[in-house]
Write a protein that holds these residues in place. Structure first.
Motif, short mmCIF file in Angstrom:
data_model
loop_
_atom_site.label_atom_id
_atom_site.label_comp_id
_atom_site.label_asym_id
_atom_site.label_seq_id
_atom_site.Cartn_x
_atom_site.Cartn_y
_atom_site.Cartn_z
N ARG A 32 -12.44 -27.48 14.47
CA ARG A 32 -12.00 -26.53 13.44
C ARG A 32 -10.86 -27.06 12.57
N GLU A 33 -10.87 -28.35 12.34
CA GLU A 33 -9.80 -28.98 11.55
C GLU A 33 -9.92 -28.65 10.06
N PHE A 34 -11.11 -28.29 9.59
CA PHE A 34 -11.34 -28.00 8.18
C PHE A 34 -11.86 -26.59 7.99
N ASP A 35 -11.60 -26.02 6.83
CA ASP A 35 -12.18 -24.71 6.52
C ASP A 35 -13.69 -24.80 6.43
N ALA A 36 -14.20 -25.86 5.77
CA ALA A 36 -15.63 -25.99 5.55
C ALA A 36 -16.02 -27.46 5.49
N VAL A 37 -17.30 -27.71 5.70
CA VAL A 37 -17.87 -29.05 5.57
C VAL A 37 -18.98 -28.96 4.53
N LEU A 38 -19.07 -29.97 3.67
CA LEU A 38 -20.10 -30.04 2.65
C LEU A 38 -21.01 -31.23 2.92
N PHE A 39 -22.30 -30.97 2.97
CA PHE A 39 -23.31 -32.02 3.02
C PHE A 39 -24.11 -31.93 1.73
N ALA A 40 -24.02 -32.93 0.87
CA ALA A 40 -24.77 -32.94 -0.38
C ALA A 40 -25.78 -34.08 -0.33
N ASP A 41 -27.04 -33.72 -0.12
CA ASP A 41 -28.14 -34.69 -0.04
C ASP A 41 -27.86 -35.78 0.98
N VAL A 42 -27.44 -35.37 2.16
CA VAL A 42 -27.08 -36.30 3.23
C VAL A 42 -28.03 -36.21 4.42
N LEU A 43 -28.33 -35.02 4.85
CA LEU A 43 -28.98 -34.83 6.16
C LEU A 43 -30.37 -35.45 6.24
#
Length: 142
Positions: free
Chosen positions: A26-37
């Protein structure tokens, strides 16, 4: 973070092993994956890690293997945009039921799911849009 740093990247990139996010719970508010997975052999691994380090949720933009010729279209787009840069191309596109199952299994609930993104102008959208892309906001259920 990335597993590959492009020589002329305009955003600073920190390398990681592609499996473990080098951050605390929980170190960050959110995680963003943009065309990664879809570039991973198993998106669940990074989804699990992202759920661990994100306090509020995950923003995801990726692809859907949905409809006629979806796999071929996505593979072509991926190859054109990434092959020359040495990006891994496992062509691992999931159907909606695979995304839904993964989110459920990882304790994530889908809050936003949108497939009409308007990424391409006409007439390119006829070939490259076709509900092949989505954005989602998922949050931990726990």
């Amino acid at each position: 973070l990335d597993v590959l740093a492009r020589p002329r990247a305009t955003i600073p990139v920190s390398l990681f092993d592609g499996v473990h996010l080098p951050f605390g719970d929980r170190e960050f508010d959110a995680v963003l994956f943009a065309d990664v997975l879809h570039h991973t052999s198993d998106p669940r691994i990074l989804l699990r890690e992202a759920a661990r380090v994100a306090h509020h949720g995950l923003a995801i933009k990726d692809h859907l293997k949905q409809g006629i010729l979806a796999f071929r279209t996505l593979s072509f787009m991926d190859w054109m945009g990434n092959a020359a840069h040495g990006v891994a191309l496992p062509y691992n596109y999931w159907r909606l039921d695979q995304w839904t199952t993964a989110f459920h299994d990882l304790g994530l609930k889908t809050v936003v799911w949108e497939t009409r993104l308007g990424l391409y102008p006409w007439p390119a959208r006829l070939l490259f849009e076709r509900l092949l892309h989505f954005v989602a906001w998922v949050q931990p259920t726990k």
